[in-house]
Write a protein that holds these residues in place. Structure first.
Motif, PDB file in Angstrom:
ATOM      1  N   ILE A1022       0.837  -1.202   0.000  1.00 56.75           N
ATOM      2  CA  ILE A1022       0.000   0.000   0.000  1.00 56.75           C
ATOM      3  C   ILE A1022       0.871   1.252   0.000  1.00 56.75           C
ATOM      4  CG2 ILE A1022      -1.628   1.323   1.403  1.00 56.75           C
ATOM      5  CD1 ILE A1022      -2.771  -1.385   2.337  1.00 56.75           C
ATOM      6  N   THR A1023       1.912   1.234   0.821  1.00 60.31           N
ATOM      7  CA  THR A1023       2.803   2.392   0.884  1.00 60.31           C
ATOM      8  C   THR A1023       3.433   2.682  -0.474  1.00 60.31           C
ATOM      9  OG1 THR A1023       3.288   1.926   3.205  1.00 60.31           O
ATOM     10  CG2 THR A1023       4.832   3.334   2.028  1.00 60.31           C
ATOM     11  N   ALA A1024       3.894   1.642  -1.161  1.00 61.15           N
ATOM     12  CA  ALA A1024       4.565   1.841  -2.446  1.00 61.15           C
ATOM     13  C   ALA A1024       3.585   2.208  -3.551  1.00 61.15           C
ATOM     14  CB  ALA A1024       5.335   0.572  -2.807  1.00 61.15           C
ATOM     15  N   VAL A1025       2.487   1.485  -3.639  1.00 64.34           N
ATOM     16  CA  VAL A1025       1.542   1.692  -4.747  1.00 64.34           C
ATOM     17  C   VAL A1025       0.992   3.114  -4.735  1.00 64.34           C
ATOM     18  CG1 VAL A1025      -0.744   1.056  -5.601  1.00 64.34           C
ATOM     19  CG2 VAL A1025       0.927  -0.718  -5.075  1.00 64.34           C
ATOM     20  N   ASN A1026       0.694   3.649  -3.566  1.00 62.05           N
ATOM     21  CA  ASN A1026       0.113   4.991  -3.508  1.00 62.05           C
ATOM     22  C   ASN A1026       1.114   6.064  -3.910  1.00 62.05           C
ATOM     23  OD1 ASN A1026      -2.798   5.224  -2.207  1.00 62.05           O
ATOM     24  ND2 ASN A1026      -1.786   3.441  -1.312  1.00 62.05           N
ATOM     25  N   GLN A1027       2.389   5.801  -3.766  1.00 61.18           N
ATOM     26  CA  GLN A1027       3.380   6.767  -4.230  1.00 61.18           C
ATOM     27  C   GLN A1027       3.729   6.564  -5.698  1.00 61.18           C
ATOM     28  OE1 GLN A1027       6.561   7.676  -1.036  1.00 61.18           O
ATOM     29  NE2 GLN A1027       5.715   5.716  -0.369  1.00 61.18           N
ATOM     30  N   ILE A1028       3.654   5.312  -6.156  1.00 61.99           N
ATOM     31  CA  ILE A1028       3.910   5.028  -7.577  1.00 61.99           C
ATOM     32  C   ILE A1028       2.740   5.490  -8.428  1.00 61.99           C
ATOM     33  CG2 ILE A1028       4.305   3.188  -9.250  1.00 61.99           C
ATOM     34  CD1 ILE A1028       5.584   1.587  -6.942  1.00 61.99           C
ATOM     35  N   GLY A1029       1.524   5.266  -7.929  1.00 55.79           N
ATOM     36  CA  GLY A1029       0.328   5.611  -8.686  1.00 55.79           C
ATOM     37  C   GLY A1029      -0.090   4.483  -9.615  1.00 55.79           C
ATOM     38  N   VAL A1030      -1.349   4.520 -10.016  1.00 55.86           N
ATOM     39  CA  VAL A1030      -1.910   3.513 -10.922  1.00 55.86           C
ATOM     40  C   VAL A1030      -2.493   4.222 -12.131  1.00 55.86           C
ATOM     41  CG1 VAL A1030      -3.616   1.693 -11.206  1.00 55.86           C
ATOM     42  CG2 VAL A1030      -2.433   1.953  -9.011  1.00 55.86           C
ATOM     43  N   ASP A1031      -1.983   3.882 -13.309  1.00 51.91           N
ATOM     44  CA  ASP A1031      -2.534   4.397 -14.560  1.00 51.91           C
ATOM     45  C   ASP A1031      -3.846   3.667 -14.830  1.00 51.91           C
ATOM     46  OD1 ASP A1031      -3.151   4.994 -17.229  1.00 51.91           O
ATOM     47  OD2 ASP A1031      -1.037   5.330 -17.707  1.00 51.91           O
ATOM     48  N   VAL A1032      -4.946   4.345 -14.620  1.00 54.16           N
ATOM     49  CA  VAL A1032      -6.259   3.697 -14.648  1.00 54.16           C
ATOM     50  C   VAL A1032      -6.561   3.111 -16.015  1.00 54.16           C
ATOM     51  CG1 VAL A1032      -8.731   4.061 -14.337  1.00 54.16           C
ATOM     52  CG2 VAL A1032      -7.103   5.185 -12.816  1.00 54.16           C
TER      53      VAL A1032
END
Length: 1564
Positions: A1022-1032
């Motif tokens: 969760i910590t990493a994904v929220n800083q990396i972001g998700v290209d919807v």
């Protein structure tokens, strides 16, 4: 990796229903014929093999060619078998009902069926919601027409002429009878116990494996035409076919969980319609779809697929999904100031979970915004600075305020930790301090001086900012949950104590009233669970009896206790267990004697609190013994009464919270732990044991040294395994000191005889209270505490391990001729991967496109590698040369930037270094234009295979790449891991299988629950994904990227899936963040959490140029868009351009931002918006300059040590310096000897001077160690520096240095002493207890051996009985004997049994002799009551029970003659029958396995099997068969007088057994 090996079976089983598709029957499905003819997957019949090799049944060819399908098929069959018993019972019940009810029952079933039928509107509605339900079929299914051809060119085999149609079909299915390549028939599915399913109409998933129809015991049976029968399930279980359909719709839904009974209770509530007046139309459709699905699918399937009412509620509620899933009690009132103070105290305590948080807080390294720049402390605070910071009232008040604000954001605003950390920075203060590993680089003074004022010393280098962890914020959330549970317990105790207080008042017991009131008053002062435990222990002595409590509860009003609280309190009522609560059971003499003690427990408690004798005991006039004589008449009962009094008084004082606190503090400060190995532990746990070596023999290790380590978890695990004995306690000196301290406060100062007599009683009370009550309780309490600490340490290791993976950046090579600094790295990376195989499966090369989708595959069957250090062939074979050319063309065609080579085995190193390199050289020489333009070269790198292997075995891969074999799926995962490690790990963590749990992260990880490990790893993801972001938009197009979405703040598996479905339904793309909110009916709270991490980026194949907002492609939160507008106005001027054009210009030319005074503008915005935004303002500026800059750590090539660990796999954890290993000599050179470790295949070397203690020369070493010789060596070093075998190849490193000198091999003590040197409290010397235990064991072993060696001459009169040693009989049979010869002999040291020695089998090279134990019944002398003399013991008892070699009784007989006639003779006949069977083969297991493998390789579409005698288990045969490309399976067969025992069943002949096995071969 041991865990990973276990996970493989689980993953394969969970994907059973999907992978069965490759093996599904075509006999009962018309569409199956079409699929088989078009795809080339129809039945393939093999030619009758030559030389006794035949075939019985044909197995459908799998395109996958992997073991997964077979495992999945096993799972699928097992699932059917699990229902067999239920089906049989239901059939019997149905039959009985039909007999009783006549025609009523069929009508009832018809009505049930009609009630479950759906109309066309229902099917259409379900389809719109993404739910596919199999439509019920009508009429009989047509049989598949016989195939006359094969599109793939597979041979067709016709039956011999002159056969009937039935015989021809049988020949087609079973082939000849002479060979071993029989196909196995999976068990035909019987009646399906499902709702409204017509059994005859149900698709037969076993058709490819059906042989002659057999009954339960394997006997052929004839089919009779019967009426179609509806099997109505009372449990709601769906059929296997429907289950497969559900898996295709919802993902992994295999298996029925054990909580089904609990689900049935809640099913009615879940299926009840939700009453919402203003429910949106789309939500109503979703609700109706769920209601329809609830009628057709098992509740557990719906639960796993997130399709229950509860899941629908979670999707709709406007709150983060993870917060809704947290089981946090609701409090009546929350004082955030009080909670902040409590968490503040916990953060600065020494508890393991927050020790890291405390360190980070004290170091004080956080970002600060000054003059529009980011600064950070260059070095952490010194101890002096830390003390000054702690003493600063202003600093600590600010820290408390930050904790309070974070708590408010968490619980009132429902913001998750990532949202708070990224968009509420100004409120977090020191809680956002950096961990040392995450600190970015700072501008030095020299760099500032050379920058002409553009840089300032101490300023953060923006390009060096990395993904960072929010350890303190996560700790605050953890403590918030604990505080709420603590407060909830306080609220519960207050209610309970109030009830008890009311009951005590009703009883008029003033003493209890006062005591309970004290407990009530002290609840508010309790801040730990230990304090509440102490209070509750005191209350249990004061609690009135159950009737009074019940009366008090019922008398309370609803305002004081609501209905639920009332029922909970009534259910929790329990009778007091000891002390004053047992007044009803006390006698009058108990009370009078306790009065003689002269001091109450409360008075002693006051003395302890005051630390002086505030109250003194009052001594009775008469001594305790005289009072005892007066009160107790019977002298024999007086000691017992006095012990009871001492125990009662000890329980009273032991329940005093002050005393427990005093003892607890002293106990935890002085207690220590010691361990000694058991007999088994001394043997198993050597100095190199990966888990328990360092805790094998500890000597009084202080408790303080266990905090922050996982040692106590290892101790607890070793103790549970029976390997060590643990002792914990205070030193005797401290215990004596504590006892003396309490006695000074409890004993009388009187000197007369009566005072001294009662002081003896008081000493006894102190002793019992301490040693029998408090200290044992504190030991258990401390065990729980230390276990919790140790588990937190393992969880921390899991978090760190997964963080290393998800925080790693994708592979991004640098462009050689880049003119723009922003173009130095290539964004669209082309990745090719290589997964090696031994030929079957072949070495596979996989090419992906830029989106990570499979583009092309190349299989090179000749790239099989070779064992390490084996010399290469002098010339490359032609077939290998052809594959090299094919690979060169493949590389030239796709021009990859990198080739990721799976480091799965040392045997495949030659493929990378020689074959692949030669292919690349061909491309360079012959096709240089095919090399990547950006880099001009193709890089080949080692890659870790563990993640890729897990993904390849998961349900995700089989669903996405159903038609591809495992090697291809693994190659796809390997390449994707190079492109986006976080996305692949998120997929393994977010799927139903949770395959990420199989990654090896800590030696003790298996001692944690799956939920604990999953929670720890999810925190890092969760910590990493929220800083990396998700290209919807990319996530919508590529499923493998969509799994990250559920780890975005505010979302979860349910909300993420709903969001994706909404976007897909609306057209498959969005152009703005607000669209996501509108399309998915997302609430404001959830959107506020997730918006900043959802990227909306322009893609040519997804979004046009219109209406695209660049700001939606940044980390800037929509609530901060106003800041961007103000920045644009300040930088570009007011009213010059329209707002949208101004923002576009700002992103196109961010250099204009230097005109803006960020500090002044931030202050103006804060005044206008009334929120703190200074830190966020700086982040907005950085995002405009570099939108969504990747802050992951740069990809690095693996080091030599990492490559070694990859190649060694599971063996790496067992390779320890000093461990003894077995090795085989490969080459002898002048200075060293090259060897291969037998267990792992790892290459190593032995220097000549380490070969022997004698100084041997080269010729002597060469004569002593010939190639192929086996030896025992000790590991001296791993990855020794400067040691490589250059003449064999650059990658042939000598990883392990060994020594075979005798003095080194025998010196185990040296390595024990190394452990002793590392830990001062470890002892290598054995304790007296160990020595005594070993001596006792040796004595017992000698006595047992002596008793066994003692043979008696039995008085047995039979011509086949001889008083001989069994070893002599064995030797005689070995020399001359034939199958069926036997002899009865006595058993050494036993009078109640004899032995039957049977000549079992004569092989080509050895003889097999089996032994059957015969247990005797009672001797004749015992039956007649004459007693047992030695002569009577030597007689033969009756009856005689023969025990088989598997340990189960064969039969019971009256005498030896009956055994000969009714047991041995038929047993020998059955032995001869099986050795004379056409499938019987002679040979050892290894050789016969090769025969089976060769048969399978020759004809991959059939399952070969054979029968053979077991040389490992004399007296047994085994069935050897191969259903996959792995090692053949062996199942043992035990001959019996009445047949053969196989899988716990008895069969009367071999064919009967084989027929049954063919239909049940995949059953467990």
């Amino acid at each position: 990796m041991a865990d990973a090996s276990r996970f493989v079976d689980v993953a394969a089983e969970e994907t059973s229903s999907e992978e069965e598709e490759g093996l599904r029957s075509t006999d009962n499905d018309v569409e199956g014929e079409k699929t088989g003819s078009e795809g080339g997957k129809g039945n393939v019949l093999a030619d009758p093999p030559k030389e006794g090799v035949g075939e019985d049944v044909v197995v459908k060819e799998e395109k996958k060619g992997s073991e997964d399908g077979n495992r999945a098929l096993e799972k699928g069959t097992k699932f059917v078998d699990d229902l067999d018993e239920e089906e049989e019972e239901e059939e019997e019940d149905d039959s009985d009902e039909e007999e009783e009810d006549g025609d009523d029952e069929p009508k009832k079933r018809k009505r049930d069926e009609e009630e479950l039928e759906l109309d066309e509107d229902d099917y259409a509605l379900l389809a719109e919601q993404g739910v596919v339900v199999q439509r019920q079929k009508s009429g009989k299914l047509k049989r598949i027409r016989k195939k006359t051809g094969d599109d793939d060119g597979n041979e067709q085999h016709n039956a011999p002429e002159g056969l009937t149609a039935e015989e021809a079909l049988k020949h087609k299915l079973f082939g000849g009878y002479e060979g071993i390549e029989d196909d196995i028939a999976e068990e035909p599915q019987e009646e399906d116990a499902d709702v409204g399913i017509d059994v005859d109409e149900e698709e037969d998933e076993m058709a490819d494996f059906i042989v002659d129809e057999v009954d339960e015991d394997g006997e052929p049976v004839r089919r009779k035409k019967t009426k179609k029968k509806k099997v109505v399930s009372t449990t709601g279980v769906v059929s296997n076919h429907a289950l497969r359909e559900a898996q295709e719709i919802f993902g992994d839904v295999t298996g029925l969980l054990e909580e089904y009974e609990q689900m049935k209770e809640a099913r009615a509530a879940e299926e009840a319609p939700v009453q919402e007046e203003n429910e949106p139309g789309e939500d109503r459709e979703q609700s109706k779809a769920i209601e329809i699905a609830a009628k057709h699918f098992d509740p557990e399937i719906l639960k796993e697929s997130y399709l229950t009412r509860k899941d629908e509620t979670i999707r709709r509620v406007d709150a983060p999904e993870r917060m809704q899933m947290q089981e946090i009690p609701q409090l009546q009132y929350v004082d955030y100031d009080q909670e902040a103070r409590w968490i503040y105290d916990q953060l600065f305590s020494s508890n393991a979970p927050q020790r890291l948080a405390k360190t980070i807080l004290e170091q004080g390294r956080k970002e600060e915004v000054r003059n529009g720049r980011l600064f950070m402390r260059a070095e952490p605070r010194t101890p002096k600075m830390i003390q000054e910071w702690r003493d600063s009232e202003q600093e600590q008040i600010a820290l408390l305020a930050a904790i309070r604000d974070v708590l408010y954001f968490l619980r009132e605003d429902n913001l998750e930790v990532p949202t708070i950390a990224m968009y509420r920075k100004d409120y977090c203060g020191e809680l956002l301090n950096y961990r040392a590993e995450d600190v970015p680089s700072l501008v030095s003074h020299d760099e500032a001086a050379r920058s002409d004022g553009n840089l300032v010393a101490g300023q953060v280098k923006l390009e060096s900012r990395l993904l960072r962890r929010w350890d303190i914020l996560w700790a605050v959330e953890t403590w918030d949950v604990k505080w709420r549970f603590l407060q909830h317990r306080c609220e519960t105790l207050v209610k309970t104590y109030n009830v008890a207080l009311s009951a005590a008042r009703n009883l008029g017991d003033e003493m209890k009233i006062q005591g309970i009131q004290v407990c009530l008053d002290r609840i508010a002062e309790s801040s730990t669970s230990e304090q509440l435990n102490d209070l509750d222990a005191k209350f249990q002595l004061l609690q009135p009896h159950q009737d009074a409590m019940t009366e008090a509860i019922e008398a309370m009003s609803l305002d004081e206790l609501d209905t639920s609280q009332r029922s909970r309190l009534l259910s929790r009522l329990r009778k007091p267990s000891s002390g004053m609560g047992r007044l009803g059971r006390k006698k009058s003499y108990h009370e009078k004697l306790m009065e003689g003690i002269g001091m109450s427990a409360e008075e002693l408690s006051d003395n302890i609190m005051s630390n002086y004798k505030k109250y003194a005991p009052v001594d009775p006039r008469s001594p305790a013994s005289e009072m005892l004589v007066e009160l107790v008449e019977e002298q024999s009962n007086r000691d017992m009464v006095m012990r009871e009094v001492i125990r009662l008084a000890a329980e009273d004082i032991a329940a005093e919270p002050e005393l427990r606190k005093l003892v607890r503090d002293m106990y935890r400060s002085s207690a220590s732990i010691s361990t000694i190995p058991t007999i088994d532990g001394a043997r198993v746990v050597d100095p190199f044991h990966p888990k328990f070596a360092h805790i094998k023999r500890l000597r009084s290790k202080p408790l303080a040294l266990f905090y922050g380590t996982s040692d106590f978890l290892a101790i607890n695990a070793a103790e549970e395994d029976g390997l060590i004995k643990l002792s914990m306690g205070m030193p005797e000196a401290q215990k004596s000191q504590l006892s003396s301290q309490l006695q000074d406060l409890f004993l009388s100062e009187g000197v007369n005889a009566a005072a001294q007599s009662w002081n003896d009683v008081r000493r006894g009370i102190i002793y019992v209270a301490l040693n029998e009550i408090i200290l044992p309780f504190l030991e258990q309490e401390l065990r729980v505490h230390l276990l919790s600490e140790a588990r937190e340490c393992v969880k921390h290791s899991c978090r760190e391990s997964i963080w290393e993976r998800v925080s790693s950046a994708p592979y991004r090579p640098k462009a050689v001729n880049a003119s723009d600094p922003d173009e130095e790295t290539i964004s669209e990376v082309r990745v090719m991967s290589c997964v090696c195989g031994p030929g079957q499966p072949p070495t596979t090369f996989v090419m992906l496109d830029a989106a990570g989708q499979l583009v092309d595959i190349l299989m090179c069957g000749t790239f099989v590698g070779r064992p390490p250090l084996k010399r290469p062939e002098p010339s490359t074979p032609t077939k290998v040369r052809d594959d090299i050319e094919r690979l060169a063309k493949f590389i030239a065609k796709h021009s990859p930037h990198i080739l990721a080579f799976s480091a799965s085995s040392f045997n495949y190193a030659s493929i990378k270094d020689e074959l692949i390199q030669e292919a690349i050289n061909q491309v360079v020489d012959d096709m240089p234009g095919s090399l990547p333009v950006e880099t001009g070269m193709i890089e080949v790198v080692w890659c870790e295979p563990s993640v890729a292997k897990l993904w390849a075995l998961s349900a995700l891969s089989t669903r996405e790449l159903r038609e591809q074999p495992q090697n291809v799926r693994e190659g796809v995962a390997l390449a994707r891991y190079m492109k986006d490690p976080a996305a692949v790990v998120a997929a393994l963590a977010g799927s139903h299988g949770k395959e990420v749990l199989s990654l090896s992260q800590h030696p003790l990880q298996d001692y944690l629950s799956k939920e604990e490990r999953m929670g720890a790893m999810s925190e890092s993801i969760i910590t990493a994904v929220n800083q990396i972001g998700v290209d919807v938009n990319l996530a919508v197009l590529n499923e493998w990227l969509s799994w990250s979405l559920q780890f975005v703040s505010g979302l979860g598996p349910r909300k993420a899936k709903a969001t994706l479905n909404a976007i897909i339904k609306s057209g498959g793309a969005v152009q703005a963040r607000r669209e996501i909110m509108d399309l998915s009916n997302m609430g404001k709270v959830v959107f506020s959490n997730c918006a900043g991490s959802l990227r909306i980026v322009e893609h040519a194949n997804v979004i046009g140029e219109n209406d695209f907002e660049p700001i939606d492609g940044t980390r800037i939160h929509p609530e901060d868009y106003e800041l961007v507008r103000e920045l644009a106005k300040s930088a570009l001027g007011q009213g010059i351009l329209e707002e949208e054009l101004m923002i576009d210009k700002l992103f196109n030319d961010p250099a204009v931002l230097h005109k803006v005074d960020a500090d002044i503008l931030a202050a103006e915005m804060e005044n206008r918006m009334q929120v703190k935004k200074h830190a966020n303002f700086m982040d907005v500026i950085l995002e405009i300059q570099h939108p969504y800059r990747d802050m992951r750590r740069q990809w690095q090539k693996p080091t030599t040590a990492q490559i070694f660990n990859y190649l060694a796999g599971e063996s790496a954890s067992f390779l320890r310096r000093g461990r003894l290993v077995q090795a085989t000599v490969k080459f002898v050179y002048r200075d060293f000897v090259v060897v291969i470790l037998d267990e792992s295949g790892i290459p190593g070397f032995i220097d000549h001077f380490d070969v022997s203690d004698q100084n041997l020369g080269y010729n002597e070493v060469r004569d002593l160690l010939q190639p192929g010789a086996s030896l025992t060596a000790r590991i001296v070093d791993i990855l020794p520096q400067g040691k490589s075998l250059d003449d064999i190849g650059p990658s042939r490193l000598a990883f392990v240095q060994l020594c075979t000198r005798g003095s080194v091999l025998q010196n185990n003590a040296a390595y024990e002493q190394e452990l002793e040197a590392r830990d001062l409290f470890y002892s290598s010397a054995k304790t007296e207890q160990e020595v005594a235990a070993e001596r006792a064991q040796r004595q017992r072993a000698a006595e047992i051996a002596k008793q066994k060696d003692k043979t008696f001459s039995r008085l047995v009169n039979h011509n086949m009985f001889q008083n001989r040693d069994v070893k002599e009989v064995d030797l005689e049979f070995q020399g001359h004997g034939s199958q069926g010869d036997f002899l009865f002999t006595p058993v050494s040291g036993k009078f109640d049994r004899i032995l039957l020695t049977l000549f079992f089998h004569r092989g080509m090279e050895s003889v097999v002799v089996s032994h059957y134990l015969i247990r005797e019944g009672e001797k004749e002398s015992v039956r007649t009551g004459k007693g047992q003399s030695m002569a009577s013991k030597l007689q033969l008892g009756k009856p005689l029970t023969v025990i088989g070699i598997d340990g189960t009784p064969i039969g019971t007989y009256e005498d030896l003659d009956e055994i000969c006639g009714r047991c041995i003779d038929p047993l020998v006949r059955n032995m001869l029958a099986i050795t004379g069977h056409p499938k019987f083969r002679e040979g050892y297991e290894e050789g016969l396995e090769k025969v089976v493998k060769s048969a399978r390789e020759a004809k991959p579409n059939v399952v070969p099997y054979l029968l053979a005698v077991s040389y490992r288990h004399p007296g047994a045969y085994y069935l050897c068969y191969l259903v996959s490309r792995n090692r053949p399976r062996r199942e043992y067969i035990f001959p019996l007088p009445d047949g053969y025992k196989f899988r716990d069943r008895i069969f009367n002949n071999v064919d009967h057994m084989l027929n049954w096995w063919k239909s049940n071969c995949f059953k467990k």
